[in-house]
Scaffold this motif. Sequence first.
Motif, PDB file in Angstrom:
ATOM      1  N   MET A 130       0.870  -1.149   0.025  1.00 32.24           N
ATOM      2  CA  MET A 130       0.133   0.132  -0.143  1.00 32.24           C
ATOM      3  C   MET A 130       0.998   1.355  -0.072  1.00 32.24           C
ATOM      4  O   MET A 130       1.586   1.335   1.035  1.00 32.24           O
ATOM      5  N   ARG A 131       0.799   1.972  -1.105  1.00 30.22           N
ATOM      6  CA  ARG A 131       1.748   2.991  -1.147  1.00 30.22           C
ATOM      7  C   ARG A 131       1.283   4.378  -0.608  1.00 30.22           C
ATOM      8  O   ARG A 131      -0.149   4.621  -1.118  1.00 30.22           O
ATOM      9  N   ARG A 189       0.836   2.810   4.797  1.00 30.35           N
ATOM     10  CA  ARG A 189      -0.439   2.698   5.330  1.00 30.35           C
ATOM     11  C   ARG A 189      -0.897   3.864   6.012  1.00 30.35           C
ATOM     12  O   ARG A 189      -2.082   4.509   5.998  1.00 30.35           O
ATOM     13  N   MET A 192      -2.061   6.533   3.298  1.00 23.81           N
ATOM     14  CA  MET A 192      -3.035   6.045   2.541  1.00 23.81           C
ATOM     15  C   MET A 192      -4.406   6.093   3.470  1.00 23.81           C
ATOM     16  O   MET A 192      -5.510   6.452   3.152  1.00 23.81           O
ATOM     17  N   ILE A 242      -7.733   8.230   2.758  1.00 25.60           N
ATOM     18  CA  ILE A 242      -9.300   7.514   2.546  1.00 25.60           C
ATOM     19  C   ILE A 242     -10.158   8.020   3.630  1.00 25.60           C
ATOM     20  O   ILE A 242     -11.396   8.158   3.537  1.00 25.60           O
ATOM     21  N   LEU A 275      -6.090  -3.568   7.703  1.00 25.51           N
ATOM     22  CA  LEU A 275      -5.213  -3.360   6.686  1.00 25.51           C
ATOM     23  C   LEU A 275      -4.180  -4.393   6.644  1.00 25.51           C
ATOM     24  O   LEU A 275      -3.118  -4.313   5.828  1.00 25.51           O
ATOM     25  N   SER A 312      -6.036  -4.386  -1.344  1.00 24.46           N
ATOM     26  CA  SER A 312      -5.082  -3.418  -2.039  1.00 24.46           C
ATOM     27  C   SER A 312      -6.030  -2.056  -1.583  1.00 24.46           C
ATOM     28  O   SER A 312      -6.732  -1.898  -0.678  1.00 24.46           O
ATOM     29  N   ASP A 313      -5.341  -0.910  -2.135  1.00 23.47           N
ATOM     30  CA  ASP A 313      -5.621   0.400  -1.955  1.00 23.47           C
ATOM     31  C   ASP A 313      -7.257   0.458  -2.182  1.00 23.47           C
ATOM     32  O   ASP A 313      -7.800   1.306  -1.413  1.00 23.47           O
ATOM     33  N   LYS A 314      -7.526   0.090  -3.381  1.00 24.63           N
ATOM     34  CA  LYS A 314      -8.648   0.472  -3.964  1.00 24.63           C
ATOM     35  C   LYS A 314      -9.790  -0.338  -2.972  1.00 24.63           C
ATOM     36  O   LYS A 314     -10.831   0.085  -2.864  1.00 24.63           O
ATOM     37  N   GLU A 332     -10.365   1.264   0.221  1.00 21.92           N
ATOM     38  CA  GLU A 332     -11.186   2.460   0.057  1.00 21.92           C
ATOM     39  C   GLU A 332     -12.838   2.139  -0.163  1.00 21.92           C
ATOM     40  O   GLU A 332     -13.627   2.962   0.330  1.00 21.92           O
TER      41      GLU A 332
END
Length: 341
Positions: free
Chosen positions: A1-2, A5, A8, A12, A124, A147-149, A152
Amino acid sequence: MRPNRGAMMIQILQLFVREFFDQNPLSHLSIMMLRNGRAERLTELSGSPEAHISKLKEGLDAGGDASLQNGLDLAVSALKSVPPYGHREVLVLFAGLSTCDPGNIQDTIKVAKQQHVRVSIVGLAAEVHICRVITEETGGIYSVGMSDKHVEECVVDHAPPPPTRASGAGASLVRMGFPQKAADGPTAVAFVGADCVLQSGGFTCPRCKARVLDLPSTCHVCGLTLVSSSQLARSYHHLFPVKPFVEISSSELSLQDSVYQTPASRFQELPGVHCHGCLSDLSTSEKEDQEPGVVLQCSDCKRLFCFDCDVYVHESLHNCPGCEAFTSRHHDVDHDRLLSD
């Protein structure tokens, strides 16, 4: 996760705060943080999205072990003041693999359940057993982001209000006030809010004439709930959502041409069948980024809509244009009849 975390989660959370207040204009939100074995309250319960977002933009310094027990204790104590007709919810973004608690967390879970606090957790990292136990005992939802998406999506899915149980839903009247916007400028300076900040603007309480900074809020002098008419109207659609439209097959669509006409057909000739919202031709299926042949119909007014308008009606507009036009037209007919009588 870029890039990490923490960064990110901040991005979010900013998206979630805006989506939460868009879906729940009369609700309040508070942000808490678990670090170094303690639970810290970053923002108080308020209905101002800008106050929460500005605090998030300052950056969150995380470190040490997380204590879910201390976080639940602080959240439950903050939600005790919520009236019975409101929802008490806690959403936890948990990036750890363990929790460092000072006592038995099972006792804290029982207290949260007794106070009707619904706890949901978005993980996460890997799935943690105690997180699953907390959500199952309190009626919440536990999900782990891949994942990031995905994280979210899991977080934003908690923005719409949950359904109210019939056993716990009771009719109650809530006294509200609709304050007026105070004037801006050096000649309209007054003490605003409970902190008595000397500034212009704000909103004037209709009962005690005190000034508050944002809406919705509770008057710090008389305790009256202050809202705007637009916020009250936006919270109404959750009680009476638009019914799902029914998909029409191509064979049924060919019979609709002479039965249902669009409003524009009164002024110009429109061959074929058209969407009641955007007037696009539904008899053809050459559309970009859309499944061909998807035509939907309102079960009440029998108007036809394309796929894009169906999504817009149910997710943004929250009112069927055909039903609203039908109601308005009948109201005008009854009004004309009353004048003629």
